[in-house]
Design an enzyme around this catalytic site. Structure first.
Site, PDB file in Angstrom:
ATOM      1  N   ARG A 104      14.258  -2.417 -10.804  1.00 53.92           N
ATOM      2  CA  ARG A 104      14.243  -3.087 -12.102  1.00 53.92           C
ATOM      3  C   ARG A 104      13.486  -4.415 -12.033  1.00 53.92           C
ATOM      4  NH1 ARG A 104      16.725  -7.054 -14.996  1.00 53.92           N
ATOM      5  NH2 ARG A 104      17.071  -6.636 -17.214  1.00 53.92           N
ATOM      6  N   TYR A 206      17.796   7.679  -4.712  1.00 55.99           N
ATOM      7  CA  TYR A 206      16.356   7.904  -4.737  1.00 55.99           C
ATOM      8  C   TYR A 206      15.660   6.690  -4.131  1.00 55.99           C
ATOM      9  CZ  TYR A 206      17.103   5.470  -9.238  1.00 55.99           C
ATOM     10  OH  TYR A 206      17.508   4.597 -10.222  1.00 55.99           O
ATOM     11  N   ASP A 284      19.789  -1.455 -25.697  1.00 55.71           N
ATOM     12  CA  ASP A 284      21.236  -1.329 -25.586  1.00 55.71           C
ATOM     13  C   ASP A 284      21.986  -2.055 -26.694  1.00 55.71           C
ATOM     14  OD1 ASP A 284      21.154   0.292 -23.393  1.00 55.71           O
ATOM     15  OD2 ASP A 284      21.714  -1.244 -21.934  1.00 55.71           O
TER      16      ASP A 284
END
Length: 389
Positions: A104, A206, A284
């Site tokens: 991120r 991942y 969000d």
């Protein structure tokens, strides 16, 4: 309506906020981003940028920057919690092959650099306490100062003050699931995501940063209520204990965890009202989504592009914001509902049922590999930048 005449304040310096700021500034608007954090840091962990989110970055000229900072995913491997392979999903079968695993902080840095280059003003350490819609909407900061503008974009996340101004307060629904998030060092890894599926639990992992790091997200069903925060730290031994019966491969990953954050997963409704009096919601703030389809960041990217397009096409600000909500509402609600329903597939606890479900996945993967991936073409194949959307 002339976007260039707008004086805009964007609440939130995350993915949705920065992308929206880039869109507005490149169209000529004056844009100031207010971010409550004192500095842009390594906050957060891994993200999956699927093709529907990547097309936005590509359209903004940031596709190459993302490719350089991410791992391009090739497959998703579903495994039984003991380690047995169930089915491998080939991401090359997606409508667009650009499916990326990225930290991120790396994506935020790319967007921050592009925003500054476009002339966006980014103000750190500024906390918005309230928003007042109206002909000249206002933002009240923690220090008591008030800012006037033409448009407030509430990209301020789960606990959005902009959402509260438009929709009031509502109690979220605890999903009876708790998640842990960690990043661990890695010495090289295949460009694939792995999901270990166990009774009432699952673990997703991942690679990040060229395979030098690995993202872990672990989820457990439980009745106990936890605070709604993804920054609360937990003891790594607690995480290892919860997943102690998982197989060797999963345990090897968990053994490398030195720092972990824990948060309760809550279901929020999609906001009924996305705009009012020069205030509009994105990401969000409008539609919090559970992580089980990895679409939170992608929906924020789609929102940003859609909002910029509607503002450019609208005859008035009100008409543009109404068109934006109309364009986005049904899609995000479907994504949110799909994510909410998805977790149980990984958590089957009755052994015969779990064995039958895994057998069906194996057969489907062998006989109809395209269909296994193609069931979500409506998500991944969507292109918000296309002229006919």
């Amino acid at each position: 309506m002339d976007i260039a005449s707008l004086n805009c304040i964007v609440l939130g310096g995350g993915i949705g906020g920065l992308t929206t700021a880039i869109m507005l500034r490149r169209a000529g608007a004056a844009v100031r981003v207010l971010e409550q954090a004192p500095r842009i840091t390594e906050v957060g962990a891994g993200l999956q940028i699927s093709p529907n989110g990547f097309v936005v970055l590509e359209k903004l000229g940031l596709g190459s920057a993302l490719r350089a900072k991410s791992v391009r995913g090739q497959s998703v491997l579903l495994r039984d919690y003991k380690g047995t392979e169930v089915v491998r999903l080939d991401l090359a079968r997606l409508p667009c092959g650009d499916y990326h695993f990225v930290h991120r902080a790396d994506l935020v840095h790319i967007l921050e650099h592009a925003a500054l280059a476009a002339g966006v003003e980014i103000s750190l350490g500024h906390t918005a306490m309230s928003v007042t819609p109206g002909p000249a909407p206002q933002v009240t900061l923690k220090d008591g100062s008030m800012l006037d503008c033409d448009l407030v974009v509430g990209a301020d996340g789960l606990h959005s003050v902009a959402r509260q101004a438009l929709n009031g307060t509502s109690a979220p629904f605890f999903t009876r699931q708790v998640a842990w998030r960690a990043v661990i060092p890695e010495t090289g890894a295949d460009p694939q995501a792995q999901v270990f599926m166990g009774p009432h639990r699952h673990l997703v992992t991942y690679p990040l940063r060229g395979g030098r790091m690995r993202n872990l997200v672990a989820v457990q069903e439980r009745a106990q209520w936890h605070e709604e925060s993804w920054t609360a730290e937990d003891d790594p031994e607690t995480l290892r204990g919860v997943f102690g019966d998982f197989g060797r491969d999963a345990k090897d990953l968990l053994d490398r965890v030195e720092k972990v954050n824990r948060w309760g997963l809550f279901r929020h409704s999609v906001a009924a009202k996305w705009h009012l009096g020069g205030v509009v919601l994105a990401g969000d703030a409008a539609h919090p989504t559970l992580p089980f389809m990895a679409q939170g960041a992608n929906m924020a990217l789609e929102d940003a592009f859609a909002l910029g397009r509607c503002l450019g096409d609208g005859s008035t600000l009100e008409a543009a914001l109404s068109a934006y909500q109309d364009m986005r509402f049904d899609r995000v609600r479907r994504v949110v509902d799909t994510a909410s329903r998805n977790a149980w597939k990984y958590h089957l606890s009755f052994p015969p049922l779990r064995a039958a479900a895994h057998a069906a996945l194996r057969i489907g993967g062998a006989l109809m590999p395209g269909r296994m991936v193609g069931q979500f073409d409506w998500i991944y194949g969507y292109d918000v930048t296309a002229t006919d959307v």
